[in-house]
Scaffold this motif. Structure first.
Motif, PDB file in Angstrom:
ATOM      1  N   ASP A 231       4.433 -34.268  30.888  1.00  0.00           N
ATOM      2  CA  ASP A 231       3.100 -34.881  30.950  1.00  0.00           C
ATOM      3  C   ASP A 231       2.820 -35.742  29.726  1.00  0.00           C
ATOM      4  OD1 ASP A 231       2.565 -33.732  33.412  1.00  0.00           O
ATOM      5  OD2 ASP A 231       1.351 -32.092  32.582  1.00  0.00           O
ATOM      6  N   LEU A 232       3.188 -35.256  28.554  1.00  0.00           N
ATOM      7  CA  LEU A 232       2.960 -36.030  27.326  1.00  0.00           C
ATOM      8  C   LEU A 232       3.791 -37.308  27.294  1.00  0.00           C
ATOM      9  CD1 LEU A 232       2.835 -33.129  24.713  1.00  0.00           C
ATOM     10  CD2 LEU A 232       0.941 -34.621  25.401  1.00  0.00           C
ATOM     11  N   LEU A 233       5.038 -37.217  27.691  1.00  0.00           N
ATOM     12  CA  LEU A 233       5.918 -38.390  27.649  1.00  0.00           C
ATOM     13  C   LEU A 233       5.459 -39.485  28.598  1.00  0.00           C
ATOM     14  CD1 LEU A 233       9.446 -36.735  27.374  1.00  0.00           C
ATOM     15  CD2 LEU A 233       8.131 -37.866  25.570  1.00  0.00           C
ATOM     16  N   VAL A 234       5.085 -39.119  29.814  1.00  0.00           N
ATOM     17  CA  VAL A 234       4.702 -40.154  30.782  1.00  0.00           C
ATOM     18  C   VAL A 234       3.376 -40.822  30.411  1.00  0.00           C
ATOM     19  CG1 VAL A 234       6.037 -39.120  32.659  1.00  0.00           C
ATOM     20  CG2 VAL A 234       3.610 -38.576  32.445  1.00  0.00           C
ATOM     21  N   GLN A 235       2.605 -40.210  29.521  1.00  0.00           N
ATOM     22  CA  GLN A 235       1.332 -40.789  29.091  1.00  0.00           C
ATOM     23  C   GLN A 235       1.455 -41.658  27.842  1.00  0.00           C
ATOM     24  OE1 GLN A 235      -1.677 -37.711  28.780  1.00  0.00           O
ATOM     25  NE2 GLN A 235      -0.864 -36.716  30.615  1.00  0.00           N
ATOM     26  N   GLU A 236       2.637 -41.725  27.231  1.00  0.00           N
ATOM     27  CA  GLU A 236       2.809 -42.571  26.049  1.00  0.00           C
ATOM     28  C   GLU A 236       2.508 -44.019  26.411  1.00  0.00           C
ATOM     29  OE1 GLU A 236       6.199 -40.296  23.404  1.00  0.00           O
ATOM     30  OE2 GLU A 236       6.810 -41.962  24.649  1.00  0.00           O
ATOM     31  N   ASN A 237       1.989 -44.765  25.422  1.00  0.00           N
ATOM     32  CA  ASN A 237       1.692 -46.171  25.703  1.00  0.00           C
ATOM     33  C   ASN A 237       2.252 -47.067  24.603  1.00  0.00           C
ATOM     34  OD1 ASN A 237      -0.280 -46.620  23.570  1.00  0.00           O
ATOM     35  ND2 ASN A 237      -1.647 -45.302  24.748  1.00  0.00           N
ATOM     36  N   ASP A 238       2.282 -48.355  24.906  1.00  0.00           N
ATOM     37  CA  ASP A 238       2.822 -49.341  23.971  1.00  0.00           C
ATOM     38  C   ASP A 238       1.908 -49.611  22.789  1.00  0.00           C
ATOM     39  OD1 ASP A 238       5.171 -49.826  25.377  1.00  0.00           O
ATOM     40  OD2 ASP A 238       4.202 -51.305  26.673  1.00  0.00           O
ATOM     41  N   GLY A 239       0.652 -49.197  22.863  1.00  0.00           N
ATOM     42  CA  GLY A 239      -0.296 -49.489  21.805  1.00  0.00           C
ATOM     43  C   GLY A 239       0.005 -48.758  20.500  1.00  0.00           C
ATOM     44  N   GLU A 240       0.711 -47.648  20.595  1.00  0.00           N
ATOM     45  CA  GLU A 240       1.041 -46.888  19.393  1.00  0.00           C
ATOM     46  C   GLU A 240       2.189 -47.561  18.658  1.00  0.00           C
ATOM     47  OE1 GLU A 240       1.983 -42.970  20.775  1.00  0.00           O
ATOM     48  OE2 GLU A 240       0.177 -42.852  21.981  1.00  0.00           O
ATOM     49  N   ASP A 241       2.188 -47.458  17.327  1.00  0.00           N
ATOM     50  CA  ASP A 241       3.275 -48.017  16.525  1.00  0.00           C
ATOM     51  C   ASP A 241       4.413 -47.005  16.499  1.00  0.00           C
ATOM     52  OD1 ASP A 241       4.981 -49.232  14.730  1.00  0.00           O
ATOM     53  OD2 ASP A 241       3.720 -48.867  12.984  1.00  0.00           O
ATOM     54  N   ALA A 242       5.266 -47.063  17.516  1.00  0.00           N
ATOM     55  CA  ALA A 242       6.394 -46.134  17.580  1.00  0.00           C
ATOM     56  C   ALA A 242       7.423 -46.463  16.513  1.00  0.00           C
ATOM     57  CB  ALA A 242       7.032 -46.189  18.964  1.00  0.00           C
ATOM     58  N   GLY A 243       7.452 -47.705  16.078  1.00  0.00           N
ATOM     59  CA  GLY A 243       8.401 -48.112  15.054  1.00  0.00           C
ATOM     60  C   GLY A 243       9.807 -48.238  15.602  1.00  0.00           C
ATOM     61  N   GLU A 244      10.743 -48.420  14.683  1.00  0.00           N
ATOM     62  CA  GLU A 244      12.153 -48.577  15.050  1.00  0.00           C
ATOM     63  C   GLU A 244      12.876 -47.258  14.807  1.00  0.00           C
ATOM     64  OE1 GLU A 244      16.053 -51.032  13.533  1.00  0.00           O
ATOM     65  OE2 GLU A 244      14.067 -51.882  13.181  1.00  0.00           O
ATOM     66  N   LEU A 245      13.636 -46.810  15.800  1.00  0.00           N
ATOM     67  CA  LEU A 245      14.349 -45.538  15.709  1.00  0.00           C
ATOM     68  C   LEU A 245      15.831 -45.789  15.500  1.00  0.00           C
ATOM     69  CD1 LEU A 245      14.141 -42.429  15.962  1.00  0.00           C
ATOM     70  CD2 LEU A 245      14.727 -42.732  18.375  1.00  0.00           C
ATOM     71  N   LEU A 246      16.385 -45.157  14.474  1.00  0.00           N
ATOM     72  CA  LEU A 246      17.816 -45.173  14.213  1.00  0.00           C
ATOM     73  C   LEU A 246      18.325 -43.754  14.395  1.00  0.00           C
ATOM     74  CD1 LEU A 246      20.428 -46.526  13.061  1.00  0.00           C
ATOM     75  CD2 LEU A 246      19.636 -45.758  10.811  1.00  0.00           C
ATOM     76  N   THR A 247      19.396 -43.589  15.183  1.00  0.00           N
ATOM     77  CA  THR A 247      20.017 -42.282  15.371  1.00  0.00           C
ATOM     78  C   THR A 247      21.422 -42.334  14.786  1.00  0.00           C
ATOM     79  OG1 THR A 247      20.873 -42.854  17.561  1.00  0.00           O
ATOM     80  CG2 THR A 247      18.686 -41.859  17.479  1.00  0.00           C
ATOM     81  N   TYR A 248      21.863 -41.231  14.163  1.00  0.00           N
ATOM     82  CA  TYR A 248      23.171 -41.236  13.508  1.00  0.00           C
ATOM     83  C   TYR A 248      23.649 -39.805  13.249  1.00  0.00           C
ATOM     84  CZ  TYR A 248      20.284 -40.631   9.295  1.00  0.00           C
ATOM     85  OH  TYR A 248      19.382 -40.175   8.368  1.00  0.00           O
ATOM     86  N   ASP A 249      24.878 -39.693  12.771  1.00  0.00           N
ATOM     87  CA  ASP A 249      25.508 -38.402  12.436  1.00  0.00           C
ATOM     88  C   ASP A 249      25.566 -37.445  13.631  1.00  0.00           C
ATOM     89  OD1 ASP A 249      26.094 -39.143   9.874  1.00  0.00           O
ATOM     90  OD2 ASP A 249      24.527 -37.954   8.919  1.00  0.00           O
ATOM     91  N   TYR A 250      25.974 -37.955  14.766  1.00  0.00           N
ATOM     92  CA  TYR A 250      26.091 -37.115  15.951  1.00  0.00           C
ATOM     93  C   TYR A 250      27.282 -36.164  15.829  1.00  0.00           C
ATOM     94  CZ  TYR A 250      22.736 -39.801  18.713  1.00  0.00           C
ATOM     95  OH  TYR A 250      21.601 -40.390  19.190  1.00  0.00           O
ATOM     96  N   ALA A 251      27.090 -34.928  16.295  1.00  0.00           N
ATOM     97  CA  ALA A 251      28.170 -33.951  16.391  1.00  0.00           C
ATOM     98  C   ALA A 251      27.923 -33.106  17.630  1.00  0.00           C
ATOM     99  CB  ALA A 251      28.226 -33.071  15.150  1.00  0.00           C
ATOM    100  N   LEU A 252      29.000 -32.699  18.275  1.00  0.00           N
ATOM    101  CA  LEU A 252      28.904 -31.895  19.483  1.00  0.00           C
ATOM    102  C   LEU A 252      29.777 -30.663  19.321  1.00  0.00           C
ATOM    103  CD1 LEU A 252      27.604 -32.064  22.371  1.00  0.00           C
ATOM    104  CD2 LEU A 252      29.856 -32.809  23.157  1.00  0.00           C
ATOM    105  N   SER A 253      29.233 -29.496  19.677  1.00  0.00           N
ATOM    106  CA  SER A 253      29.966 -28.232  19.621  1.00  0.00           C
ATOM    107  C   SER A 253      29.835 -27.529  20.961  1.00  0.00           C
ATOM    108  CB  SER A 253      29.390 -27.305  18.545  1.00  0.00           C
ATOM    109  OG  SER A 253      29.395 -27.915  17.288  1.00  0.00           O
ATOM    110  N   SER A 254      30.918 -26.940  21.402  1.00  0.00           N
ATOM    111  CA  SER A 254      30.893 -26.138  22.620  1.00  0.00           C
ATOM    112  C   SER A 254      30.311 -24.769  22.284  1.00  0.00           C
ATOM    113  CB  SER A 254      32.322 -25.987  23.155  1.00  0.00           C
ATOM    114  OG  SER A 254      32.322 -25.123  24.261  1.00  0.00           O
ATOM    115  N   ILE A 255      29.351 -24.315  23.095  1.00  0.00           N
ATOM    116  CA  ILE A 255      28.799 -22.975  22.873  1.00  0.00           C
ATOM    117  C   ILE A 255      29.113 -22.027  24.020  1.00  0.00           C
ATOM    118  CG2 ILE A 255      27.043 -23.668  21.221  1.00  0.00           C
ATOM    119  CD1 ILE A 255      24.973 -23.694  23.403  1.00  0.00           C
ATOM    120  N   SER A 256      29.605 -22.567  25.117  1.00  0.00           N
ATOM    121  CA  SER A 256      30.115 -21.757  26.239  1.00  0.00           C
ATOM    122  C   SER A 256      30.882 -22.704  27.154  1.00  0.00           C
ATOM    123  CB  SER A 256      28.971 -21.064  26.990  1.00  0.00           C
ATOM    124  OG  SER A 256      28.244 -21.988  27.776  1.00  0.00           O
ATOM    125  N   SER A 257      31.386 -22.192  28.248  1.00  0.00           N
ATOM    126  CA  SER A 257      32.168 -23.037  29.155  1.00  0.00           C
ATOM    127  C   SER A 257      31.311 -24.092  29.855  1.00  0.00           C
ATOM    128  CB  SER A 257      32.891 -22.189  30.191  1.00  0.00           C
ATOM    129  OG  SER A 257      31.947 -21.491  30.988  1.00  0.00           O
TER     130      SER A 257
END
Length: 130
Positions: free
Chosen positions: A55-81
């Motif tokens: 509900d919160l996500l679908v109500q987001e609007n463009d009027g807010e200053d979301a800014g620029e998002l940078l994602t980095y340092d990804y790692a993946l670990s298996s925790i089960s099959s």
């Protein structure tokens, strides 16, 4: 389970889809990515259940200053099959130049319908140099 480097690309792509406004505003798209029983411990310190976060996500609007998002340092670990833990960092830079650094982790579980996010946590970093 496939090898982790190949799987990292797939899970990272699913995770990053949730960063895109056109996905976040689509109830159908978000419902397809979040597992039943999904829980988020937000960087705000709040806990969210699946229906509430959708509900919160679908109500987001463009009027807010979301800014620029940078994602980095990804790692993946298996925790089960049929489950993996994805960890990464984000830096959001707003229009006023302020930055927010967050450590993120998500548990993705393989279902009959594909990979679904079961859990997500964001923890604000007070010292992003660590």
């Amino acid at each position: 389970m496939r090898n982790l480097p190949d799987l990292l690309n797939e899970i990272r792509s699913l995770e990053e889809a949730l960063h895109r406004p056109e996905i976040r505003r689509s109830r159908t798209a978000v419902e397809a990515l979040l597992a039943e029983g999904f829980v988020e411990f937000g960087a705000s310190g709040r806990a969210y259940r699946r229906a509430e976060i959708i509900d919160l996500l679908v109500q987001e609007n463009d009027g807010e200053d979301a800014g620029e998002l940078l994602t980095y340092d990804y790692a993946l670990s298996s925790i089960s099959s049929d489950a993996v833990l994805l960890t990464y960092r984000t830096r959001r830079t707003r229009g006023d130049g302020s930055e927010r650094h967050v450590l993120r982790s998500s548990i993705w579980k393989l279902s009959d319908l594909g990979w679904k996010m079961l859990f997500h946590q964001g923890t604000v970093m007070t010292d992003p140099s660590i």
